[in-house]
Motif scaffolding. Structure first.
Motif, PDB file in Angstrom:
ATOM      1  N   SER A  10       0.837  -1.192   0.000  1.00 39.92           N
ATOM      2  CA  SER A  10       0.000   0.000   0.000  1.00 39.92           C
ATOM      3  C   SER A  10       0.872   1.241   0.000  1.00 39.92           C
ATOM      4  N   HIS A  11       0.485   2.228  -0.796  1.00 36.87           N
ATOM      5  CA  HIS A  11       1.278   3.444  -0.918  1.00 36.87           C
ATOM      6  C   HIS A  11       0.516   4.660  -0.424  1.00 36.87           C
ATOM      7  N   ARG A  12      -0.432   4.498   0.470  1.00 41.34           N
ATOM      8  CA  ARG A  12      -1.192   5.631   0.967  1.00 41.34           C
ATOM      9  C   ARG A  12      -0.307   6.530   1.814  1.00 41.34           C
ATOM     10  N   GLY A  13       0.047   7.689   1.248  1.00 38.71           N
ATOM     11  CA  GLY A  13       0.870   8.640   1.960  1.00 38.71           C
ATOM     12  C   GLY A  13       2.335   8.272   2.024  1.00 38.71           C
ATOM     13  N   TYR A  32       6.956   9.961   4.243  1.00 38.53           N
ATOM     14  CA  TYR A  32       5.519   9.694   4.307  1.00 38.53           C
ATOM     15  C   TYR A  32       4.790  10.941   4.776  1.00 38.53           C
ATOM     16  N   SER A  33       3.487  10.957   4.512  1.00 39.79           N
ATOM     17  CA  SER A  33       2.633  12.057   4.951  1.00 39.79           C
ATOM     18  C   SER A  33       2.041  11.703   6.312  1.00 39.79           C
ATOM     19  N   LYS A  36      -1.620  10.840   6.628  1.00 40.73           N
ATOM     20  CA  LYS A  36      -2.130   9.648   5.950  1.00 40.73           C
ATOM     21  C   LYS A  36      -1.497   8.370   6.476  1.00 40.73           C
ATOM     22  N   TRP A  38      -0.725   4.959   8.271  1.00 38.87           N
ATOM     23  CA  TRP A  38      -1.521   3.829   8.757  1.00 38.87           C
ATOM     24  C   TRP A  38      -1.312   3.711  10.267  1.00 38.87           C
TER      25      TRP A  38
END
Length: 376
Positions: A10-13, A32-33, A36, A38
């Motif tokens: 997963s590449h969310r953020g 990373y953001s 966002k 995890w």
């Protein structure tokens, strides 16, 4: 090199880079953001970036759960002399001692947890601080490499009609990158390894004769000495200005200092007695927690009998025990996860990406790309 498995899907953020290097082409976390990130699902979705990055982090807690369940069964059938299982009178008459034991263990657990939490907080802070210090030293090393490339490329004149001089420029640029790579391999504990030699030779960073001439165990220092020797020779030949040599020597010394301290254990490692004591306290606390739950569940089992498994509170308590144990132990396991940030894991330093950029800079600048164009 065999490419390590990764659950980083997963590449969310997440900003991910995949560059081929010593460990093969593996994903690396660049940044990373925070908004966002995890949180609850991180151990499942991006496991390789968390403390739960190996099965070995989970198995001990399943064994601890099994211990609590076995203790529950044994005590249920042997520690309650009065009454029958399932009558709902586990703490009456002759069975009162078990309930007093449960209350005593509950109080001990509270007192002991307070002590461990106090010690563990400082341990975690020191662990994260050491991780940050080592990555900061690596960042400084990158800056020193870039700075030395600039100094060599600008102080040594560019004369493309003089092939010997251009060859010396290229060699110096390659040696700077070689020292950089060897410093990283030292931090990985593989500076003298055969696979390191094969990797560096395949990337044309080192020549076979150069590898054999290096001092084993101090190869990066050897290469840095070669750079210094070459600069001295160029100064004697009149190629390098005399006033430039002290500045270059200063930059070379700074590079050596950073290259030698990436995994410096003398000043950065936590005292062994301290780490072992914290680990002992954490494990004792987990043992007390599991034993207390085994005693408490035995009282429930004696009261409900086989209907215990129909009680929602039992299943919830079972889940809470596993999650609590994993969370508490994870704080101590941070010292393993963050100890060496220069490995093959996605959460480690993205050396392949940085090295590629520095290598390109060295090659182009030593070829003369650093010469400013003439005004039109």
């Amino acid at each position: 090199m065999k490419e390590p498995a990764s659950s980083l899907k997963s590449h969310r953020g997440l900003v991910i880079s995949t560059e081929s290097g010593f460990f093969g082409a593996i994903p690396r976390l660049l940044t990373y953001s925070p908004d966002k990130i995890w949180t609850f699902s991180a151990p499942f979705v991006v496991r390789d970036l968390t403390v739960c990055n190996a099965v070995s982090n989970v198995l001990p807690h399943l064994v601890a759960l099994l211990y609590a369940l076995i203790l529950m069964i044994i005590l249920c059938f042997t520690a309650f002399p009065d009454g029958e299982i399932g009558e709902g009178k586990a703490c009456e008459a002759g069975n009162v001692q078990m309930c007093q034991l449960e209350e005593t263990m509950k109080n001990a657990k509270v007192e002991f947890r307070f002590l461990v939490a106090f010690v563990l907080a400082g341990f975690v802070a020191m662990t994260v601080g050491t991780w940050h210090s080592r990555r900061t030293t690596y960042a400084s090393l990158c800056g020193n490499v870039r700075n030395l490339i600039v100094q060599l490329a600008t102080f040594i004149p560019v004369d493309k009609s003089n092939q010997q001089l251009m060859q010396e420029r290229r060699k110096l640029g390659r040696w700077v990158i070689l020292a950089f790579e060897l410093a990283l391999q030292k931090a990985r504990g593989k500076m003298d390894a055969l696979e390191t030699r094969e990797f560096l030779e395949s990337s044309k960073t080192v020549l076979p004769a150069e590898w054999n001439a290096m001092v084993a165990g101090d190869r990066h220092t050897t290469v840095i000495a070669w750079i210094q020797q070459k600069c001295v020779a160029l100064q004697k030949d009149g190629v390098l200005l005399a006033q430039a040599l002290p500045k270059i020597s200063e930059d070379i010394s700074s590079l050596r200092g950073k290259a030698n301290d990436l995994m410096g254990c003398l000043e950065q490692d936590k005292p062994y007695a301290y780490s072992s004591l914290v680990g002992l306290l954490v494990n004792i606390n987990l043992l007390i927690m599991c034993t207390w739950k085994g005693v408490e569940w035995s009282i429930w089992c004696r009261s409900f009998g086989d209907k215990l498994f129909e009680q929602p509170k039992f299943w919830l308590d079972l889940l809470v025990l596993v999650v609590w144990n994993m969370s508490y132990r994870a704080l101590y396991d941070l010292t393993t996860t963050l100890h060496n940030p220069f490995g093959a894991r996605p959460l480690d330093v993205y050396h392949e990406t940085i090295s590629k950029g520095l290598r390109s800079l060295a090659e182009q600048m030593m070829e003369g790309a650093s010469v400013a164009p003439e005004d039109g």
